[in-house]
Scaffold this active site. Sequence first.
Site, PDB file in Angstrom:
ATOM      1  N   ASP A  95      -4.620  -9.818  13.232  1.00 38.11           N
ATOM      2  CA  ASP A  95      -4.953  -8.208  13.579  1.00 38.11           C
ATOM      3  C   ASP A  95      -4.114  -7.619  14.810  1.00 38.11           C
ATOM      4  O   ASP A  95      -4.444  -7.955  15.816  1.00 38.11           O
ATOM      5  CB  ASP A  95      -6.491  -7.707  13.835  1.00 38.11           C
ATOM      6  CG  ASP A  95      -6.657  -6.272  13.844  1.00 38.11           C
ATOM      7  OD1 ASP A  95      -5.834  -5.574  14.350  1.00 38.11           O
ATOM      8  OD2 ASP A  95      -7.653  -6.015  13.391  1.00 38.11           O
ATOM      9  N   ILE A  96      -2.892  -7.008  14.483  1.00 39.89           N
ATOM     10  CA  ILE A  96      -1.954  -6.846  15.384  1.00 39.89           C
ATOM     11  C   ILE A  96      -2.921  -5.966  16.546  1.00 39.89           C
ATOM     12  O   ILE A  96      -2.610  -6.162  17.878  1.00 39.89           O
ATOM     13  CB  ILE A  96      -0.736  -5.997  15.049  1.00 39.89           C
ATOM     14  CG1 ILE A  96      -0.029  -6.891  13.878  1.00 39.89           C
ATOM     15  CG2 ILE A  96       0.203  -5.797  16.181  1.00 39.89           C
ATOM     16  CD1 ILE A  96       0.932  -6.223  13.164  1.00 39.89           C
ATOM     17  N   LYS A 113     -11.370  -3.430  18.714  1.00 41.27           N
ATOM     18  CA  LYS A 113      -9.823  -3.593  18.963  1.00 41.27           C
ATOM     19  C   LYS A 113      -9.664  -3.376  20.435  1.00 41.27           C
ATOM     20  O   LYS A 113      -8.295  -3.235  20.585  1.00 41.27           O
ATOM     21  CB  LYS A 113      -9.103  -2.994  18.127  1.00 41.27           C
ATOM     22  CG  LYS A 113      -9.240  -3.312  16.442  1.00 41.27           C
ATOM     23  CD  LYS A 113      -8.458  -2.584  15.364  1.00 41.27           C
ATOM     24  CE  LYS A 113      -8.890  -2.779  13.845  1.00 41.27           C
ATOM     25  NZ  LYS A 113      -7.832  -3.155  12.995  1.00 41.27           N
ATOM     26  N   LYS A 138     -13.998   0.023  14.679  1.00 40.02           N
ATOM     27  CA  LYS A 138     -12.380  -0.408  15.043  1.00 40.02           C
ATOM     28  C   LYS A 138     -12.175  -0.144  16.512  1.00 40.02           C
ATOM     29  O   LYS A 138     -11.266  -0.853  17.180  1.00 40.02           O
ATOM     30  CB  LYS A 138     -11.669   0.341  14.061  1.00 40.02           C
ATOM     31  CG  LYS A 138     -11.834  -0.386  12.539  1.00 40.02           C
ATOM     32  CD  LYS A 138     -11.021   0.508  11.611  1.00 40.02           C
ATOM     33  CE  LYS A 138     -11.349   0.038  10.502  1.00 40.02           C
ATOM     34  NZ  LYS A 138     -10.834   0.685   9.060  1.00 40.02           N
ATOM     35  N   ASP A 168      -4.045  -6.733   5.406  1.00 42.43           N
ATOM     36  CA  ASP A 168      -5.052  -7.668   5.944  1.00 42.43           C
ATOM     37  C   ASP A 168      -4.948  -8.971   5.449  1.00 42.43           C
ATOM     38  O   ASP A 168      -5.251  -9.911   6.382  1.00 42.43           O
ATOM     39  CB  ASP A 168      -6.385  -7.128   5.923  1.00 42.43           C
ATOM     40  CG  ASP A 168      -6.754  -5.870   6.813  1.00 42.43           C
ATOM     41  OD1 ASP A 168      -6.147  -5.868   7.817  1.00 42.43           O
ATOM     42  OD2 ASP A 168      -7.464  -5.055   6.083  1.00 42.43           O
ATOM     43  N   LYS A 210      10.438 -16.752  -9.484  1.00 37.51           N
ATOM     44  CA  LYS A 210       9.538 -15.641 -10.231  1.00 37.51           C
ATOM     45  C   LYS A 210       8.568 -16.349 -11.140  1.00 37.51           C
ATOM     46  O   LYS A 210       9.021 -17.290 -11.891  1.00 37.51           O
ATOM     47  CB  LYS A 210      10.449 -14.617 -10.922  1.00 37.51           C
ATOM     48  CG  LYS A 210       9.689 -13.541 -11.616  1.00 37.51           C
ATOM     49  CD  LYS A 210      10.624 -12.539 -12.746  1.00 37.51           C
ATOM     50  CE  LYS A 210       9.903 -11.623 -13.279  1.00 37.51           C
ATOM     51  NZ  LYS A 210      10.611 -11.031 -14.296  1.00 37.51           N
ATOM     52  N   PHE A 240      -4.643   3.967  14.559  1.00 35.27           N
ATOM     53  CA  PHE A 240      -5.221   4.733  13.203  1.00 35.27           C
ATOM     54  C   PHE A 240      -6.429   4.237  12.472  1.00 35.27           C
ATOM     55  O   PHE A 240      -6.292   2.918  12.455  1.00 35.27           O
ATOM     56  CB  PHE A 240      -3.970   5.198  12.388  1.00 35.27           C
ATOM     57  CG  PHE A 240      -3.158   6.355  12.768  1.00 35.27           C
ATOM     58  CD1 PHE A 240      -2.395   6.206  13.807  1.00 35.27           C
ATOM     59  CD2 PHE A 240      -3.236   7.310  11.956  1.00 35.27           C
ATOM     60  CE1 PHE A 240      -1.783   7.438  14.199  1.00 35.27           C
ATOM     61  CE2 PHE A 240      -2.482   8.552  12.265  1.00 35.27           C
ATOM     62  CZ  PHE A 240      -1.616   8.609  13.691  1.00 35.27           C
ATOM     63  N   ASN A 296       0.954  -1.130   0.036  1.00 35.70           N
ATOM     64  CA  ASN A 296       0.143   0.020  -0.104  1.00 35.70           C
ATOM     65  C   ASN A 296       0.805   1.269   0.113  1.00 35.70           C
ATOM     66  O   ASN A 296       2.007   1.161   0.204  1.00 35.70           O
ATOM     67  CB  ASN A 296      -0.888  -0.113   1.262  1.00 35.70           C
ATOM     68  CG  ASN A 296      -0.297   0.063   2.447  1.00 35.70           C
ATOM     69  OD1 ASN A 296       0.175   1.056   2.791  1.00 35.70           O
ATOM     70  ND2 ASN A 296      -0.219  -0.976   3.348  1.00 35.70           N
TER      71      ASN A 296
HETATM   72  O1  PMT Z   1       2.515   6.605   6.133  1.00 37.43           O
HETATM   73  P1  PMT Z   1       1.770   7.877   5.340  1.00 37.43           P
HETATM   74  O2  PMT Z   1       2.047   8.124   4.117  1.00 37.43           O
HETATM   75  O3  PMT Z   1       2.077   9.075   6.202  1.00 37.43           O
HETATM   76  O4  PMT Z   1       0.266   7.762   5.557  1.00 37.43           O
HETATM   77  C1  PMT Z   1      -0.315   7.794   6.901  1.00 37.43           C
HETATM   78  C2  PMT Z   1      -1.432   6.489   6.833  1.00 37.43           C
HETATM   79  C3  PMT Z   1      -2.592   7.074   6.123  1.00 37.43           C
HETATM   80  C4  PMT Z   1      -1.029   5.173   6.784  1.00 37.43           C
HETATM   81  C5  PMT Z   1      -1.919   6.617   8.475  1.00 37.43           C
HETATM   82  O5  PMT Z   1      -2.086   7.831   8.831  1.00 37.43           O
HETATM   83  C6  PMT Z   1      -2.941   5.520   8.878  1.00 37.43           C
HETATM   84  O6  PMT Z   1      -4.158   5.989   8.411  1.00 37.43           O
HETATM   85  N1  PMT Z   1      -2.831   4.390   9.277  1.00 37.43           N
HETATM   86  C7  PMT Z   1      -3.511   3.627   9.351  1.00 37.43           C
HETATM   87  C8  PMT Z   1      -3.809   2.666   8.207  1.00 37.43           C
HETATM   88  C9  PMT Z   1      -4.745   1.378   8.444  1.00 37.43           C
HETATM   89  O7  PMT Z   1      -4.137   0.429   8.170  1.00 37.43           O
HETATM   90  O8  PMT Z   1      -5.782   1.487   8.879  1.00 37.43           O
HETATM   91  P2  PMT Z   1      -6.931   0.416   8.990  1.00 37.43           P
HETATM   92  O9  PMT Z   1      -8.158   1.050   9.251  1.00 37.43           O
HETATM   93  O10 PMT Z   1      -6.843  -0.617   7.865  1.00 37.43           O
HETATM   94  O11 PMT Z   1      -6.391  -0.345  10.371  1.00 37.43           O
HETATM   95  C10 PMT Z   1      -7.031   0.127  11.590  1.00 37.43           C
HETATM   96  C11 PMT Z   1      -5.765  -0.051  12.686  1.00 37.43           C
HETATM   97  O12 PMT Z   1      -5.496  -1.336  12.933  1.00 37.43           O
HETATM   98  C12 PMT Z   1      -4.488   0.705  12.327  1.00 37.43           C
HETATM   99  O13 PMT Z   1      -4.179   1.259  13.428  1.00 37.43           O
HETATM  100  C13 PMT Z   1      -3.719  -0.441  11.696  1.00 37.43           C
HETATM  101  O14 PMT Z   1      -2.338  -0.323  12.267  1.00 37.43           O
HETATM  102  C14 PMT Z   1      -4.194  -1.828  12.711  1.00 37.43           C
HETATM  103  N2  PMT Z   1      -4.092  -2.887  11.944  1.00 37.43           N
HETATM  104  C15 PMT Z   1      -4.659  -3.259  10.862  1.00 37.43           C
HETATM  105  C16 PMT Z   1      -4.673  -4.487  10.261  1.00 37.43           C
HETATM  106  C17 PMT Z   1      -3.888  -5.484  10.893  1.00 37.43           C
HETATM  107  N3  PMT Z   1      -3.672  -6.677  10.528  1.00 37.43           N
HETATM  108  N4  PMT Z   1      -3.289  -5.240  11.928  1.00 37.43           N
HETATM  109  C18 PMT Z   1      -3.346  -4.026  12.618  1.00 37.43           C
HETATM  110  O15 PMT Z   1      -2.776  -3.645  13.575  1.00 37.43           O
END
Ligand code: PMT
Length: 408
Positions: free
Chosen positions: A313-314, A349, A345, A285, A295, A331, A216
């Site tokens: 999901d961490i 979480k 979320k 995810d 390859k 975030f 991403n």
């Molecule tokens: O890095 P930049 O270019 O500055 O961009 C910033 C950003 C947009 C990446 C950042 O600000 C942001 O929004 N990060 C969260 C992105 C995200 O994965 O969001 P989510 O809605 O999918 O996940 C929610 C939360 O669960 C997040 O805190 C994520 O770290 C966590 N997560 C998600 C999936 C997973 N398997 N494990 C997790 O811990």
Amino acid sequence: MNTSTWKGKKTLVLGITGAIAAYKTADIIREFVKREWKVNVMMTEGAERFVAPLTFSVISGNKVFLEKDFLSDERGWKIPHISLSDIADVIVIAPCSASTLHKLAHGDGSTLVSATVLASKCPVVIFPSMNSNMWENKATQRNVQLCRDLGYIVVEPEKGKLACGYEGKGRLPSLNIVVDEILRAVCPVKDLLGKKVLVTAGPTYEYIDPVRYIGNPSSGKMGFAIAKEAWYRGADVTVVSGPVSEPYPYGVNVVPIISAEEMYEVVMNNAKNVDIIVKAAAVGDYRVKEKQHQKMKREGKDKLTIELISNKDIAAELGKRKKSGQLIIGFAAETNEPVENAKKKLQNKNLDMIVINDVTAPNAGFRSDSNTVTLLSKEGVLSEISGSKDIVAEKIWDVIRDKFLSVK
Ligand code: PMT
């Protein structure tokens, strides 16, 4: 919206001493002038032999104070070392020669630069720069310790090729380190002193074969800004970073990872020892069920189906294992109904707060230098913040302090 920032306009009094790195201080001055700080330069006689004062006067837009101005009455009853120490928010000596270091260590006020430091009550940041043998000499090391005992910040020189032909420790650190050390010195909020902070930043890559991956566009900028601000405020910071081209933040311990599984391992190993976790990373995810070791070839294939399986999901796992008093901030990168989706979320979480990133907003989200976010806790919306990612990080930590920490 509160737009004030502790990084705003300040007065930097910069002492330049007799070392070859004197020419590099032009870049330090330019950087702080760009930030709209007032920069007043003072030079020792040795410094004048390396660079003409006019250079610094033109770049700073101010008179440069020289040794001949010491004890002059040009400014009436406030002679230069007193007026300079009075106006300074921070005094920086860069580069600091061995002899000026000795004067500072012994409270010797016989030169303009050393007398200004002696007369000051503001933070003093010293960047020694000299031949590596001079640096390693016990006399110099004793002076470094004496300066630290006096409360001055002494930043170790960098290793590398020195102008005198030697290879070793003695170089003035690079500009970003100088700037970060100065910002940390002037940061008035030390609300994270003694706290251990873990930040995740950047993307994860889920490899399909040795040359292709699912990823991403996260650059790491937001997570790094969060980490740097925590370091300015006194925290001991670890960043778990996915693959990024952005330089790692200075002052923090960075653990690089590639995949979500690797991030999970590192975060879980560290989580029990930290007070605050900020999950700014964009974690994949899903990962491919069977990664190819060679390859993949395209020939003869019109279609390719790859089976994906769910990553752990961490954040949710951290929420389950949360220890008493620990804070977990997530975030949420959203493209629709940001508050509703982020609310789920936050609850699912078991997070204390979630930073909602509407990644479709202009000048916000992935890769951008700025961001617009909404902070949500179990009690509802706490704040809306817009600005550079550095300012957004500052305001996020302000809210964390006001809402969750007992310090003010
Ligand atoms: O890095 P930049 O270019 O500055 O961009 C910033 C950003 C947009 C990446 C950042 O600000 C942001 O929004 N990060 C969260 C992105 C995200 O994965 O969001 P989510 O809605 O999918 O996940 C929610 C939360 O669960 C997040 O805190 C994520 O770290 C966590 N997560 C998600 C999936 C997973 N398997 N494990 C997790 O811990």
